[in-house]
Design a protein around this motif. Structure first.
Motif, PDB file in Angstrom:
ATOM      1  N   THR A   1      13.137  -0.653   3.845  1.00 50.32           N
ATOM      2  CA  THR A   1      14.104  -1.253   4.758  1.00 50.32           C
ATOM      3  C   THR A   1      14.800  -0.204   5.620  1.00 50.32           C
ATOM      4  O   THR A   1      15.651  -0.553   6.426  1.00 50.32           O
ATOM      5  N   ASP A   2      14.425   1.062   5.452  1.00 45.99           N
ATOM      6  CA  ASP A   2      15.107   2.124   6.194  1.00 45.99           C
ATOM      7  C   ASP A   2      14.737   2.068   7.680  1.00 45.99           C
ATOM      8  O   ASP A   2      13.695   1.550   8.069  1.00 45.99           O
TER       9      ASP A   2
ATOM     10  N   ALA B   1      14.874  -6.208   9.557  1.00 49.31           N
ATOM     11  CA  ALA B   1      13.451  -5.915   9.402  1.00 49.31           C
ATOM     12  C   ALA B   1      13.164  -5.307   8.037  1.00 49.31           C
ATOM     13  O   ALA B   1      13.976  -4.578   7.475  1.00 49.31           O
ATOM     14  N   VAL B   2      11.975  -5.634   7.529  1.00 53.65           N
ATOM     15  CA  VAL B   2      11.469  -5.101   6.267  1.00 53.65           C
ATOM     16  C   VAL B   2      10.047  -4.614   6.540  1.00 53.65           C
ATOM     17  O   VAL B   2       9.270  -5.322   7.176  1.00 53.65           O
ATOM     18  N   ASN B   3       9.724  -3.417   6.070  1.00 53.56           N
ATOM     19  CA  ASN B   3       8.374  -2.889   6.226  1.00 53.56           C
ATOM     20  C   ASN B   3       7.640  -3.008   4.901  1.00 53.56           C
ATOM     21  O   ASN B   3       8.085  -2.481   3.886  1.00 53.56           O
ATOM     22  N   LEU B   4       6.510  -3.719   4.926  1.00 51.73           N
ATOM     23  CA  LEU B   4       5.638  -3.854   3.759  1.00 51.73           C
ATOM     24  C   LEU B   4       4.420  -2.970   3.995  1.00 51.73           C
ATOM     25  O   LEU B   4       3.782  -3.060   5.035  1.00 51.73           O
ATOM     26  N   GLY B   5       4.107  -2.114   3.047  1.00 51.70           N
ATOM     27  CA  GLY B   5       3.038  -1.139   3.224  1.00 51.70           C
ATOM     28  C   GLY B   5       1.650  -1.717   3.364  1.00 51.70           C
ATOM     29  O   GLY B   5       0.779  -1.095   3.957  1.00 51.70           O
ATOM     30  N   GLN B   6       1.437  -2.912   2.842  1.00 52.06           N
ATOM     31  CA  GLN B   6       0.122  -3.543   2.905  1.00 52.06           C
ATOM     32  C   GLN B   6      -0.275  -3.837   4.345  1.00 52.06           C
ATOM     33  O   GLN B   6       0.514  -4.355   5.121  1.00 52.06           O
ATOM     34  N   LYS B   7      -1.501  -3.495   4.691  1.00 55.71           N
ATOM     35  CA  LYS B   7      -2.050  -3.855   6.004  1.00 55.71           C
ATOM     36  C   LYS B   7      -2.857  -5.133   5.828  1.00 55.71           C
ATOM     37  O   LYS B   7      -3.786  -5.187   5.042  1.00 55.71           O
ATOM     38  N   GLY B   8      -2.478  -6.192   6.528  1.00 53.60           N
ATOM     39  CA  GLY B   8      -3.192  -7.459   6.422  1.00 53.60           C
ATOM     40  C   GLY B   8      -2.797  -8.247   5.187  1.00 53.60           C
ATOM     41  O   GLY B   8      -1.709  -8.096   4.644  1.00 53.60           O
ATOM     42  N   SER B   9      -3.718  -9.067   4.722  1.00 58.95           N
ATOM     43  CA  SER B   9      -3.457 -10.009   3.639  1.00 58.95           C
ATOM     44  C   SER B   9      -3.351  -9.332   2.274  1.00 58.95           C
ATOM     45  O   SER B   9      -4.063  -8.378   1.984  1.00 58.95           O
TER      46      SER B   9
END
Length: 136
Positions: free
Chosen positions: A37-38, A59-67
């Motif tokens: 969340t940084d 905003a939240v960043n999720l490391g997963q790319k795609g599904s």
């Protein structure tokens, strides 16, 4: 009091992810479990949405790319002070293709400690706002 890490007992957790072990056991490949969340991790998505839309956002960043290959439950401590938390909208943003899609069933809730919990089946950045996106 926020949960504490068992690996780092003096570190307060500000994010977590819940996976259904039965579903996860059948997945092929790797899953990136990072949740951030940084400002640095969310900068591209935040800057893009602020450039083109009038909405207040988080905003939240999720490391997963795609599904992820299944729904995952995210819990994050994110600043929602400028948003009406009774009516949140969630958008998954893919930086590489510069596209976004509304998450149709995030099943969100905010717990007594102020953590936002929501479901998603895709990674990348998640933009949270309290109304339909309004173009500038």
């Amino acid at each position: 009091r926020p949960p504490r890490s068992t690996l780092f007992p003096y570190t307060t957790l500000f994010r977590s992810m819940y996976l259904d072990p039965a579903k996860a056991a059948n997945l092929k490949g790797e899953i990136n479990l990072s949740v951030n969340t940084d400002a640095e991790s969310t900068k591209v998505a935040t800057d893009t949405f602020k450039k083109y839309f009038n909405n207040e956002i988080a905003a939240v960043n999720l490391g997963q790319k795609g599904s992820y290959g299944m729904d995952v439950r995210i819990a994050v401590k994110v600043d929602l002070s400028k948003l009406n938390t009774e009516n949140l909208n969630f958008f998954a943003y893919d930086k590489e293709s510069n596209t976004y899609v509304k998450l149709t069933e995030p099943k969100y809730q905010i717990d007594a400690n102020g953590y936002l919990h929501f479901d998603t089946s895709v990674g990348g950045d998640v933009i949270i706002t309290d109304q339909a996106l309004t173009a500038k």
